[in-house]
Design an enzyme around this catalytic site. Structure first.
Site, PDB file in Angstrom:
ATOM      1  N   VAL A  22       9.908  -5.971   3.928  1.00 18.35           N
ATOM      2  CA  VAL A  22       9.458  -7.125   3.111  1.00 18.35           C
ATOM      3  C   VAL A  22      10.712  -8.158   3.622  1.00 18.35           C
ATOM      4  O   VAL A  22      11.560  -7.989   3.116  1.00 18.35           O
ATOM      5  CB  VAL A  22       9.094  -7.172   1.583  1.00 18.35           C
ATOM      6  N   ILE A  23      10.137  -9.078   4.108  1.00 18.29           N
ATOM      7  CA  ILE A  23      11.076 -10.425   4.377  1.00 18.29           C
ATOM      8  C   ILE A  23      10.752 -11.672   3.754  1.00 18.29           C
ATOM      9  O   ILE A  23       9.458 -12.022   3.970  1.00 18.29           O
ATOM     10  CB  ILE A  23      11.161 -10.684   6.072  1.00 18.29           C
ATOM     11  N   HIS A  49       4.733 -14.757  -1.435  1.00 18.76           N
ATOM     12  CA  HIS A  49       4.395 -13.651  -2.472  1.00 18.76           C
ATOM     13  C   HIS A  49       5.267 -12.336  -2.331  1.00 18.76           C
ATOM     14  O   HIS A  49       5.071 -11.266  -2.616  1.00 18.76           O
ATOM     15  CB  HIS A  49       3.198 -13.414  -2.452  1.00 18.76           C
ATOM     16  N   GLU A  92       0.855  -1.389   0.252  1.00 21.41           N
ATOM     17  CA  GLU A  92       0.061   0.095   0.118  1.00 21.41           C
ATOM     18  C   GLU A  92       0.839   1.393   0.002  1.00 21.41           C
ATOM     19  O   GLU A  92       0.293   2.293  -0.259  1.00 21.41           O
ATOM     20  CB  GLU A  92      -1.000   0.151   1.381  1.00 21.41           C
TER      21      GLU A  92
HETATM   22  N1  INI Z   1       3.668  -6.448   3.966  1.00 18.35           N
HETATM   23  C1  INI Z   1       5.017  -5.973   4.070  1.00 18.35           C
HETATM   24  O1  INI Z   1       5.100  -4.742   4.307  1.00 18.35           O
HETATM   25  N2  INI Z   1       5.746  -6.857   4.542  1.00 18.35           N
HETATM   26  C2  INI Z   1       5.774  -8.230   4.346  1.00 18.35           C
HETATM   27  O2  INI Z   1       6.649  -8.990   4.500  1.00 18.35           O
HETATM   28  C3  INI Z   1       4.550  -8.813   3.940  1.00 18.35           C
HETATM   29  N3  INI Z   1       4.417 -10.125   3.840  1.00 18.35           N
HETATM   30  O3  INI Z   1       5.102 -10.933   4.449  1.00 18.35           O
HETATM   31  O4  INI Z   1       3.316 -10.631   3.387  1.00 18.35           O
HETATM   32  C4  INI Z   1       3.488  -7.888   3.599  1.00 18.35           C
HETATM   33  N4  INI Z   1       2.379  -8.203   3.215  1.00 18.35           N
HETATM   34  C5  INI Z   1       1.287  -7.438   3.273  1.00 18.35           C
HETATM   35  C6  INI Z   1       0.803  -6.611   2.045  1.00 18.35           C
HETATM   36  O5  INI Z   1       1.822  -5.638   2.056  1.00 18.35           O
HETATM   37  C7  INI Z   1      -0.510  -5.801   2.203  1.00 18.35           C
HETATM   38  O6  INI Z   1      -0.314  -5.281   3.068  1.00 18.35           O
HETATM   39  C8  INI Z   1      -1.377  -7.108   1.941  1.00 18.35           C
HETATM   40  O7  INI Z   1      -1.398  -8.047   1.168  1.00 18.35           O
HETATM   41  C9  INI Z   1      -2.911  -6.212   1.957  1.00 18.35           C
HETATM   42  O8  INI Z   1      -3.103  -5.676   0.470  1.00 18.35           O
END
Ligand code: INI
Length: 157
Positions: free
Chosen positions: A82-83, A89, A59
């Site tokens: 993001v890990i 994904h 977002e």
């Molecule tokens: N969002 C992150 O900022 N870091 C992550 O590691 C992550 N993982 O692991 O999935 C993550 N997922 C959420 C994504 O950014 C969205 O907020 C979600 O898919 C809703 O749109």
């Protein structure tokens, strides 16, 4: 004689938006600390910093674009983490965030910098959030300061 123009490292008088992912808050809160510390140490006023929280890195571009298009900020600093280990994904989230953040700057003309940690492990993320590999939030804030300064010089040439 070639004209060389570069930005000064002064954030005084400029307004900054930090767009911050709450996902991996343990890490992103350290990026916020690093970014604010860098902005303040380079002359930005505390009141000129606004922090906008989004759910996750995916977002970041959406809110960064709204912040940039609002005209209220000279630069937008995007912070997230993001890990890879946590998600199958990873590539979609990290890739879309990176592409989107770059696009915001190009579409709006407002400097938009990339303070997104993309790592394989939590340990690597910790290293980039204020320990042995620096602080990506601080780096993104430095980039924003340099760009706003450079832009202000460019508009006077
Ligand atoms: N969002 C992150 O900022 N870091 C992550 O590691 C992550 N993982 O692991 O999935 C993550 N997922 C959420 C994504 O950014 C969205 O907020 C979600 O898919 C809703 O749109």
């Amino acid at each position: 004689m070639a004209q060389r123009i570069s930005g000064e490292m002064s954030g005084a008088g400029f307004k900054f938006a930090l767009v911050v992912s709450r996902f991996n808050d343990f890490i992103t809160s350290k990026l916020v600390d690093g970014a604010i510390d860098t902005l303040i140490r380079h002359g930005a006023a505390d009141d000129d910093i606004t922090i906008l929280f989004v759910p996750g890195a995916f977002e970041l571009p959406f809110m960064a674009k709204r912040a940039a298009a609002s005209g209220a900020y000279d630069a937008v600093v995007c912070l997230g983490c993001v890990i890879r280990g946590q998600t199958p994904h990873f590539d979609y989230v990290a890739g879309q965030a990176a592409r989107g953040i770059a696009q915001v700057g190009l579409d709006t003309g407002v400097p938009t910098t990339f303070g997104l940690i993309t790592s394989d492990t939590l340990e690597q993320a910790i290293e980039r959030a204020g320990s042995k590999a620096g602080n990506k939030g601080s780096d993104a804030a430095s980039g924003a300061i340099e760009l706003v300064s450079l832009l202000s010089k460019l508009s006077k040439t």
